[in-house]
Structures are given as structure tokens and as C-alpha cells.
Design a protein around this motif. Structure first.
Motif, PDB file in Angstrom:
ATOM      1  N   LEU A   2      43.817  12.284  36.685  1.00 22.76           N
ATOM      2  CA  LEU A   2      43.376  12.759  37.991  1.00 22.76           C
ATOM      3  C   LEU A   2      41.986  12.216  38.288  1.00 22.76           C
ATOM      4  N   GLN A   3      41.799  11.690  39.485  1.00 24.43           N
ATOM      5  CA  GLN A   3      40.498  11.198  39.914  1.00 24.43           C
ATOM      6  C   GLN A   3      40.034  11.991  41.123  1.00 24.43           C
ATOM      7  N   ALA A  33      43.280  24.012  39.162  1.00 25.70           N
ATOM      8  CA  ALA A  33      42.236  24.804  39.801  1.00 25.70           C
ATOM      9  C   ALA A  33      41.107  23.853  40.175  1.00 25.70           C
ATOM     10  N   ILE A  34      40.455  24.139  41.263  1.00 24.51           N
ATOM     11  CA  ILE A  34      39.342  23.322  41.740  1.00 24.51           C
ATOM     12  C   ILE A  34      38.062  24.142  41.705  1.00 24.51           C
ATOM     13  N   GLY A  35      37.054  23.590  41.073  1.00 25.84           N
ATOM     14  CA  GLY A  35      35.749  24.235  41.056  1.00 25.84           C
ATOM     15  C   GLY A  35      34.718  23.366  41.747  1.00 25.84           C
ATOM     16  N   ALA A  98      38.221  19.627  38.397  1.00 27.70           N
ATOM     17  CA  ALA A  98      39.596  20.117  38.371  1.00 27.70           C
ATOM     18  C   ALA A  98      40.088  20.242  36.944  1.00 27.70           C
ATOM     19  N   ASP A  99      40.912  21.240  36.737  1.00 24.22           N
ATOM     20  CA  ASP A  99      41.532  21.432  35.439  1.00 24.22           C
ATOM     21  C   ASP A  99      42.762  22.296  35.619  1.00 24.22           C
ATOM     22  N   PRO A 100      43.829  22.047  34.858  1.00 25.73           N
ATOM     23  CA  PRO A 100      45.025  22.870  35.011  1.00 25.73           C
ATOM     24  C   PRO A 100      44.873  24.272  34.408  1.00 25.73           C
ATOM     25  N   PHE A 101      43.978  24.404  33.421  1.00 23.32           N
ATOM     26  CA  PHE A 101      43.858  25.704  32.752  1.00 23.32           C
ATOM     27  C   PHE A 101      42.400  26.068  32.452  1.00 23.32           C
ATOM     28  N   PRO A 102      41.601  26.231  33.488  1.00 21.73           N
ATOM     29  CA  PRO A 102      40.193  26.591  33.254  1.00 21.73           C
ATOM     30  C   PRO A 102      40.046  28.094  33.063  1.00 21.73           C
ATOM     31  N   GLU A 119      38.179  19.335  32.963  1.00 26.96           N
ATOM     32  CA  GLU A 119      38.344  18.002  32.377  1.00 26.96           C
ATOM     33  C   GLU A 119      37.973  16.890  33.360  1.00 26.96           C
ATOM     34  N   HIS A 120      38.248  17.103  34.633  1.00 27.27           N
ATOM     35  CA  HIS A 120      38.098  16.019  35.611  1.00 27.27           C
ATOM     36  C   HIS A 120      36.955  16.325  36.574  1.00 27.27           C
ATOM     37  N   TRP A 121      36.140  15.311  36.812  1.00 24.08           N
ATOM     38  CA  TRP A 121      34.957  15.483  37.664  1.00 24.08           C
ATOM     39  C   TRP A 121      34.816  14.327  38.649  1.00 24.08           C
ATOM     40  N   GLY A 122      34.256  14.645  39.802  1.00 22.66           N
ATOM     41  CA  GLY A 122      33.874  13.608  40.743  1.00 22.66           C
ATOM     42  C   GLY A 122      32.470  13.109  40.427  1.00 22.66           C
TER      43      GLY A 122
END
Length: 131
Positions: A2-3, A33-35, A98-102, A119-122
Motif C-alpha cells: 500500500l502506498q 484503518a487510517i490515522g 494505514a494499517d489493517p490491524f492497528p 505499517e504504511h506511511w505517506g
């Protein structure tokens, strides 16, 4: 993989508004989930809002509650952060993550406040609030 790419930052006067966009690619956003986090110069990165994936539950830091609004459009694989009544102390680089299980064990919710749980960051977008 994911980007995430943030946009919408800029310079505004106190009391102004901005809408940040977090565009994602590489995988469907439905399961993440989006933080939104921010980092001011010399300070640690802090969580300001999160929207869960399963039930869309929303959380805000006290510092932005009532002024900021998070949302997501899974069809567009995009999340948003509407920021109103901006204050000089809101000046920071804003990141979406973003992460599926934060999982936040202290609060018992799937929307962690901790950067290590995502796990994923902009790359971040600068927001400057100044008169």
C-alpha cells in the motif's frame, strides 16, 4: 504494497481551513484503518485522528476535537482530514498512515495512537498557520 500520498497542505491565517487528502494505491483501502498524525519542529509525532476500517469508528485527539473531521471514501481509496478554525499551534507536517490491524491495547480499539502500530506511511504535507 500500500502506498499513501498526502496533499492539500499550505499556509493559512488563524481561523482558516484546509482539507488534507490521503490518496492510496496498491491495495484496496477497505481493510485498513487510517490515522492522521502530525509532527511539529522539535516535537514527537502525535496522533490526531483515526478512522477504523470495519465499522468506521472515529477518534480525535482533544487538541483537534470539534475543529477537525476525518472521513474516508473506500471507492476512491482516499481519506480526508478537514481542518477548520486552524490555530498557530496546528503548524506541523501532517502524515497519513494505514494499517489493517492497528490495535490499541490501552483503549481496546482498532485505531491506535502509536506510530509503531502503522505499517504504511505517506511522505507528509506541511501545514503552516500564521498571521
Amino acid at each position: 504494497q500500500l502506498q499513501l500520498v498526502e496533499s492539500g497542505g499550505g499556509s493559512v491565517q488563524p481561523g482558516g481551513s484546509l482539507r488534507l487528502t490521503c490518496e492510496t494505491s496498491g491495495y484496496t483501502l477497505d481493510y485498513y484503518a487510517i490515522g492522521w498524525f502530525r509532527q511539529a519542529p522539535g516535537k514527537e509525532r502525535e496522533a490526531i485522528s483515526c478512522i477504523a476500517s470495519a465499522d468506521g469508528s472515529i477518534y480525535y485527539a482533544d487538541s483537534v476535537k470539534g475543529r477537525f473531521a476525518i472521513s474516508r471514501d473506500n471507492d476512491k481509496n482516499t481519506a480526508y482530514l478537514q481542518m477548520n478554525d486552524l490555530k498557530p499551534e496546528d503548524t506541523a507536517v501532517y502524515y497519513c498512515a494505514a494499517d489493517p490491524f492497528p490495535w490499541d491495547t490501552s483503549r481496546g480499539v482498532m485505531c491506535s495512537e502509536y506510530t509503531g502500530d502503522y505499517e504504511h506511511w505517506g511522505q507528509g504535507t506541511q501545514v503552516t498557520v500564521s498571521s
